[in-house]
Design a protein around this motif. Structure first.
Motif, PDB file in Angstrom:
ATOM      1  N   ILE A 143      30.724  49.855  -5.028  1.00 42.27           N
ATOM      2  CA  ILE A 143      32.170  49.547  -5.104  1.00 42.27           C
ATOM      3  C   ILE A 143      33.115  50.764  -4.730  1.00 42.27           C
ATOM      4  CG2 ILE A 143      32.197  49.510  -7.592  1.00 42.27           C
ATOM      5  CD1 ILE A 143      34.412  46.953  -5.391  1.00 42.27           C
ATOM      6  N   PHE A 144      32.545  51.765  -5.243  1.00 39.15           N
ATOM      7  CA  PHE A 144      33.413  53.121  -5.089  1.00 39.15           C
ATOM      8  C   PHE A 144      33.609  53.638  -3.827  1.00 39.15           C
ATOM      9  CE2 PHE A 144      32.752  54.149  -9.837  1.00 39.15           C
ATOM     10  CZ  PHE A 144      33.606  53.104 -10.468  1.00 39.15           C
TER      11      PHE A 144
ATOM     12  N   ILE B 168      41.213  57.042  -9.230  1.00 42.04           N
ATOM     13  CA  ILE B 168      41.709  55.453  -9.319  1.00 42.04           C
ATOM     14  C   ILE B 168      41.851  55.175 -10.989  1.00 42.04           C
ATOM     15  CG2 ILE B 168      40.724  54.926  -7.339  1.00 42.04           C
ATOM     16  CD1 ILE B 168      38.445  53.441  -8.532  1.00 42.04           C
ATOM     17  N   ARG B 169      42.635  54.079 -11.171  1.00 42.22           N
ATOM     18  CA  ARG B 169      42.432  53.476 -12.451  1.00 42.22           C
ATOM     19  C   ARG B 169      41.382  52.499 -12.742  1.00 42.22           C
ATOM     20  NH1 ARG B 169      46.933  55.380 -15.131  1.00 42.22           N
ATOM     21  NH2 ARG B 169      48.573  55.955 -13.590  1.00 42.22           N
ATOM     22  N   ASP B 170      40.872  52.560 -13.853  1.00 39.53           N
ATOM     23  CA  ASP B 170      39.796  51.714 -14.004  1.00 39.53           C
ATOM     24  C   ASP B 170      40.418  50.340 -14.069  1.00 39.53           C
ATOM     25  OD1 ASP B 170      36.699  52.255 -15.594  1.00 39.53           O
ATOM     26  OD2 ASP B 170      37.538  50.220 -15.550  1.00 39.53           O
ATOM     27  N   ILE B 171      39.709  49.286 -13.492  1.00 42.27           N
ATOM     28  CA  ILE B 171      40.044  48.097 -13.512  1.00 42.27           C
ATOM     29  C   ILE B 171      40.059  47.313 -14.739  1.00 42.27           C
ATOM     30  CG2 ILE B 171      37.691  46.872 -12.897  1.00 42.27           C
ATOM     31  CD1 ILE B 171      39.238  45.509 -10.513  1.00 42.27           C
ATOM     32  N   ASN B 172      39.047  47.748 -15.678  1.00 40.00           N
ATOM     33  CA  ASN B 172      38.922  47.295 -17.089  1.00 40.00           C
ATOM     34  C   ASN B 172      39.257  48.416 -17.978  1.00 40.00           C
ATOM     35  OD1 ASN B 172      38.450  45.446 -18.964  1.00 40.00           O
ATOM     36  ND2 ASN B 172      36.235  45.580 -18.814  1.00 40.00           N
TER      37      ASN B 172
ATOM     38  N   LEU C 131      39.165  56.792 -13.357  1.00 41.52           N
ATOM     39  CA  LEU C 131      37.803  57.376 -12.782  1.00 41.52           C
ATOM     40  C   LEU C 131      37.846  58.634 -11.840  1.00 41.52           C
ATOM     41  CD1 LEU C 131      36.298  53.838 -12.387  1.00 41.52           C
ATOM     42  CD2 LEU C 131      36.197  55.345 -14.302  1.00 41.52           C
TER      43      LEU C 131
ATOM     44  N   ASN D 108      28.502  58.257 -17.871  1.00 41.14           N
ATOM     45  CA  ASN D 108      27.560  57.611 -18.086  1.00 41.14           C
ATOM     46  C   ASN D 108      26.323  57.760 -17.084  1.00 41.14           C
ATOM     47  OD1 ASN D 108      28.787  56.444 -20.514  1.00 41.14           O
ATOM     48  ND2 ASN D 108      29.850  55.046 -18.976  1.00 41.14           N
TER      49      ASN D 108
ATOM     50  N   GLN E 181      24.790  52.932 -20.245  1.00 38.79           N
ATOM     51  CA  GLN E 181      25.422  51.733 -19.978  1.00 38.79           C
ATOM     52  C   GLN E 181      26.262  52.112 -18.601  1.00 38.79           C
ATOM     53  OE1 GLN E 181      26.280  48.888 -21.570  1.00 38.79           O
ATOM     54  NE2 GLN E 181      25.286  49.474 -23.337  1.00 38.79           N
ATOM     55  N   GLU E 182      25.431  53.045 -17.785  1.00 43.74           N
ATOM     56  CA  GLU E 182      25.939  53.182 -16.146  1.00 43.74           C
ATOM     57  C   GLU E 182      26.229  51.816 -15.686  1.00 43.74           C
ATOM     58  OE1 GLU E 182      23.718  55.882 -13.721  1.00 43.74           O
ATOM     59  OE2 GLU E 182      23.703  54.313 -12.450  1.00 43.74           O
ATOM     60  N   THR E 183      27.063  51.525 -15.036  1.00 45.67           N
ATOM     61  CA  THR E 183      27.106  50.425 -14.226  1.00 45.67           C
ATOM     62  C   THR E 183      27.363  50.561 -12.639  1.00 45.67           C
ATOM     63  OG1 THR E 183      29.440  49.901 -14.517  1.00 45.67           O
ATOM     64  CG2 THR E 183      27.890  48.861 -16.095  1.00 45.67           C
ATOM     65  N   VAL E 184      27.781  51.316 -12.147  1.00 44.63           N
ATOM     66  CA  VAL E 184      28.188  51.718 -10.986  1.00 44.63           C
ATOM     67  C   VAL E 184      27.243  52.995 -10.407  1.00 44.63           C
ATOM     68  CG1 VAL E 184      29.716  52.153  -9.130  1.00 44.63           C
ATOM     69  CG2 VAL E 184      30.563  50.610 -10.957  1.00 44.63           C
TER      70      VAL E 184
ATOM     71  N   HIS F  90      30.775  59.228 -11.436  1.00 47.90           N
ATOM     72  CA  HIS F  90      32.272  58.977 -11.813  1.00 47.90           C
ATOM     73  C   HIS F  90      32.426  59.607 -12.995  1.00 47.90           C
ATOM     74  CE1 HIS F  90      30.258  55.349 -12.568  1.00 47.90           C
ATOM     75  NE2 HIS F  90      31.071  55.309 -13.800  1.00 47.90           N
TER      76      HIS F  90
ATOM     77  N   HIS G 229      34.645  59.334 -16.409  1.00 48.77           N
ATOM     78  CA  HIS G 229      35.656  58.520 -17.007  1.00 48.77           C
ATOM     79  C   HIS G 229      36.949  59.509 -17.737  1.00 48.77           C
ATOM     80  CE1 HIS G 229      33.795  54.669 -17.091  1.00 48.77           C
ATOM     81  NE2 HIS G 229      32.764  55.354 -16.870  1.00 48.77           N
TER      82      HIS G 229
HETATM   83  P1  AMP Z   1      29.982  52.928 -15.823  1.00 47.29           P
HETATM   84  O1  AMP Z   1      30.032  51.984 -16.752  1.00 47.29           O
HETATM   85  O2  AMP Z   1      30.329  54.455 -16.323  1.00 47.29           O
HETATM   86  O3  AMP Z   1      29.155  53.055 -14.493  1.00 47.29           O
HETATM   87  O4  AMP Z   1      31.597  52.778 -15.332  1.00 47.29           O
HETATM   88  C1  AMP Z   1      32.082  51.948 -14.166  1.00 47.29           C
HETATM   89  C2  AMP Z   1      33.470  52.002 -14.470  1.00 47.29           C
HETATM   90  O5  AMP Z   1      34.038  51.069 -13.154  1.00 47.29           O
HETATM   91  C3  AMP Z   1      33.878  50.654 -15.586  1.00 47.29           C
HETATM   92  O6  AMP Z   1      34.780  51.304 -16.511  1.00 47.29           O
HETATM   93  C4  AMP Z   1      34.377  49.564 -14.371  1.00 47.29           C
HETATM   94  O7  AMP Z   1      35.411  48.882 -15.131  1.00 47.29           O
HETATM   95  C5  AMP Z   1      34.951  50.288 -13.467  1.00 47.29           C
HETATM   96  N1  AMP Z   1      35.258  49.642 -12.124  1.00 47.29           N
HETATM   97  C6  AMP Z   1      34.454  48.515 -11.583  1.00 47.29           C
HETATM   98  N2  AMP Z   1      34.790  48.057 -10.553  1.00 47.29           N
HETATM   99  C7  AMP Z   1      36.046  48.510 -10.287  1.00 47.29           C
HETATM  100  C8  AMP Z   1      37.322  48.586  -9.288  1.00 47.29           C
HETATM  101  N3  AMP Z   1      37.012  47.524  -8.423  1.00 47.29           N
HETATM  102  N4  AMP Z   1      38.348  49.207  -9.582  1.00 47.29           N
HETATM  103  C9  AMP Z   1      38.390  50.189 -10.507  1.00 47.29           C
HETATM  104  N5  AMP Z   1      37.329  50.333 -11.500  1.00 47.29           N
HETATM  105  C10 AMP Z   1      36.101  49.595 -11.569  1.00 47.29           C
END
Ligand code: AMP
Length: 117
Positions: free
Chosen positions: A9-10, A32-36, A44, A90, A96-99, A103, A105
């Motif tokens: 996504i990034f 960018i601003r975090d979406i959540n 981020l 992360n 809890q790395e998701t992307v 990056h 935070h």
């Molecule tokens: P991490 O868990 O450290 O990998 O963080 C990934 C972050 O990316 C989370 O805080 C998400 O809310 C944020 N995120 C995911 N998709 C988007 C997006 N499309 N725009 C902005 N932030 C996003």
């Protein structure tokens, strides 16, 4: 790239294939601003270079990594975060790395708990 060889996504945001609220950009990174957001300020700081996570950074990446931190310092300064801010990376599933695109935070604007774990 994720494990399937697709853009994360990034990368899509960097390539303007997906919209995001971009607060700053230069040749090395995008903010960018975090979406959540988990706080009133949740930014981020994302390198344009594809580095999946800090554990996979290489010696060539040293200057870029320093640049990301300096961008955090400059953002905090220009946005008057004198009350404090937190920088979080992360790395991997336990964290809890998701992307899978490196990056940092930058979180601020509220009293935060410690420890975070
Ligand atoms: P991490 O868990 O450290 O990998 O963080 C990934 C972050 O990316 C989370 O805080 C998400 O809310 C944020 N995120 C995911 N998709 C988007 C997006 N499309 N725009 C902005 N932030 C996003």
């Amino acid at each position: 790239m994720n494990l399937n060889g697709e853009k994360t996504i990034f990368e899509k945001i960097i390539d303007r294939e997906v919209p995001a609220e971009i607060v700053e950009e230069d040749e090395h990174c995008i903010l960018i601003r975090d979406i959540n957001p988990c706080a009133p300020v949740h930014i981020l700081i994302i390198p344009k270079k594809r580095v999946p996570r800090i554990a996979e950074a290489e010696s060539d990446d040293e200057a870029m990594l320093g640049h990301l931190l300096f961008m955090a310092k400059k953002f905090a300064e220009t946005h008057h975060l004198e009350q404090g801010f937190r920088l979080v990376i992360n790395n991997g599933p336990h964290a809890q790395e998701t992307v899978p695109h490196l990056h940092i935070h930058l979180i601020a604007g509220k009293w935060m708990a410690w420890p975070p774990c």
